[in-house]
Design an enzyme around this catalytic site. Structure first.
Site, mmCIF file in Angstrom:
data_model
loop_
_atom_site.group_PDB
_atom_site.id
_atom_site.type_symbol
_atom_site.label_atom_id
_atom_site.label_comp_id
_atom_site.label_asym_id
_atom_site.label_seq_id
_atom_site.Cartn_x
_atom_site.Cartn_y
_atom_site.Cartn_z
ATOM 1 N N ARG A 1 28.607 8.476 26.186
ATOM 2 C CA ARG A 1 29.324 8.584 27.455
ATOM 3 C C ARG A 1 30.310 7.434 27.628
ATOM 4 O O ARG A 1 31.422 7.626 28.137
ATOM 5 C CB ARG A 1 28.328 8.600 28.618
ATOM 6 C CG ARG A 1 28.971 8.730 29.990
ATOM 7 C CD ARG A 1 29.718 10.050 30.143
ATOM 8 N NE ARG A 1 30.138 10.266 31.529
ATOM 9 C CZ ARG A 1 30.741 11.364 31.958
ATOM 10 N NH1 ARG A 1 30.984 12.348 31.121
ATOM 11 N NH2 ARG A 1 31.083 11.491 33.227
ATOM 12 N N HIS B 1 43.071 11.820 31.887
ATOM 13 C CA HIS B 1 42.363 13.072 32.180
ATOM 14 C C HIS B 1 41.696 13.022 33.551
ATOM 15 O O HIS B 1 41.607 14.042 34.243
ATOM 16 C CB HIS B 1 41.319 13.322 31.089
ATOM 17 C CG HIS B 1 40.665 14.661 31.172
ATOM 18 N ND1 HIS B 1 41.337 15.840 30.908
ATOM 19 C CD2 HIS B 1 39.390 15.024 31.503
ATOM 20 C CE1 HIS B 1 40.514 16.863 31.054
ATOM 21 N NE2 HIS B 1 39.333 16.402 31.426
ATOM 22 N N ASP B 2 41.232 11.855 33.957
ATOM 23 C CA ASP B 2 40.562 11.714 35.249
ATOM 24 C C ASP B 2 41.515 11.829 36.434
ATOM 25 O O ASP B 2 41.075 11.710 37.587
ATOM 26 C CB ASP B 2 39.832 10.370 35.327
ATOM 27 C CG ASP B 2 38.396 10.461 34.842
ATOM 28 O OD1 ASP B 2 37.960 11.568 34.473
ATOM 29 O OD2 ASP B 2 37.708 9.418 34.816
ATOM 30 N N ASP C 1 47.414 12.341 30.134
ATOM 31 C CA ASP C 1 46.148 12.927 29.684
ATOM 32 C C ASP C 1 46.159 13.061 28.158
ATOM 33 O O ASP C 1 46.945 13.828 27.604
ATOM 34 C CB ASP C 1 45.961 14.297 30.340
ATOM 35 C CG ASP C 1 44.578 14.897 30.107
ATOM 36 O OD1 ASP C 1 43.843 14.400 29.230
ATOM 37 O OD2 ASP C 1 44.240 15.870 30.806
ATOM 38 N N SER D 1 39.185 20.562 34.291
ATOM 39 C CA SER D 1 38.559 20.163 33.037
ATOM 40 C C SER D 1 37.717 21.324 32.489
ATOM 41 O O SER D 1 38.238 22.417 32.285
ATOM 42 C CB SER D 1 37.738 18.883 33.267
ATOM 43 O OG SER D 1 37.322 18.305 32.059
#
Length: 287
Positions: free
Chosen positions: A159, A261-262, A232, A102
């Site tokens: 967040r 993405h994680d 992603d 990332s």
């Protein structure tokens, strides 16, 4: 904390410099491991990969890691310069590999552009040479939330919104389609926890740094293996294709995952297999 013999800890905590930690056998090849914006230098966030049972074994490698300290106007290239300064101060001429996930992958690419002769292999994971425009739009909305609402309420919501972009729609639907209240609790939890570690100022600084990240792939002459995930949405496969097409010596490995993405945090079994091949087999390190 990973314990090894012959390790040193070095800290650079003033100003925007990252906290840097170096552990492992004195004469072992040095592998730089960089994580996302909330990663810590103890590497607990990636313990299935960095450890005696992982591909990045601290008994086989010296491992260099960072905790980020981000202030306004600090770029990925400046973070890379801090790492290069650390290498100079510790008489490390060449990295065996730079593995970055990332945000850390962006810094690894910046390092490769600044000093391709200082690293033998660059391995960015879920990271590209520039920000995806849609991701930039999402982060702008997050910054507006963080700056517009009082106390930490805006940062927590920012967040929470970011969490929805880190995972795939399939993952969220599989987990929460029948339990919306659990979804709201999950988002609230991650938003609240984030406010314990970041201020609005720090968050906006790193968010902007990601948006402004740019490297020129043609300048990265180091062999580069780009690892991405099919689900992603922040760093989609087509953006990695764009990167690899411009690299003088690049390849892409695309892994299947439901985690978006994680996946760099979740798909540790797949990543261990890939990284073991890249770090050991291809580069002649005894396993």
């Amino acid at each position: 904390m990973i314990q090894t013999t012959n390790h040193i800890d070095a800290y650079c905590t003033s100003g925007p410099s990252p906290t840097i930690r170096l552990i492992g056998p004195q004469n072992a090849p040095v592998v730089l491991v960089l994580g996302g914006i909330s990663a810590t230098s103890d590497l607990k966030w990636w313990s299935p990969v960095v450890g005696q049972n992982g591909a990045i074994n601290p008994q086989r490698f010296r491992i260099l890691s960072c905790s980020w300290h981000v202030q306004p106007h600090v770029t990925t290239h400046q973070q890379a310069k801090h790492i290069l300064t650390f290498l100079d101060q510790n008489n490390i001429s060449t990295l065996h590999a730079a593995v970055g996930c990332s945000y850390g992958g962006m810094v690894a690419l910046a390092l490769g552009e600044l000093a391709p002769h200082r690293v033998s292999h660059i391995i960015p994971i879920a990271a590209a040479h520039r920000s995806h425009t849609l991701a930039t739009a999402w982060r702008w909305i997050q910054r507006q939330l963080a700056q517009s609402l009082p106390h930490d309420e805006g940062l927590s919501l920012a967040r929470a919104l970011a969490m929805t972009t880190y995972r795939s729609d399939q993952d969220l639907d599989d987990r929460f389609s029948q339990r919306p209240q659990e979804l709201f609790s999950w988002l609230n939890h991650h938003g609240h926890e984030f406010t314990k570690r970041f201020s609005v100022r720090e968050f906006c600084a790193v968010s902007t740094a990601i948006d402004e990240h740019r490297v020129h792939p043609a300048n990265i002459t180091t062999p580069t293996t780009v690892i991405g995930f099919d689900s992603d949405v922040l760093v989609p496969p087509w953006l990695l294709d764009e990167l690899v097409e411009q690299l003088p010596c690049g390849e892409k490995i695309e892994l299947n995952s439901v985690y978006g993405h994680d996946a760099f945090l979740k798909e540790t079994q797949q990543l261990n297999g890939v990284l073991a091949t890249l770090l050991y087999t291809r580069q002649g390190v005894a396993a």
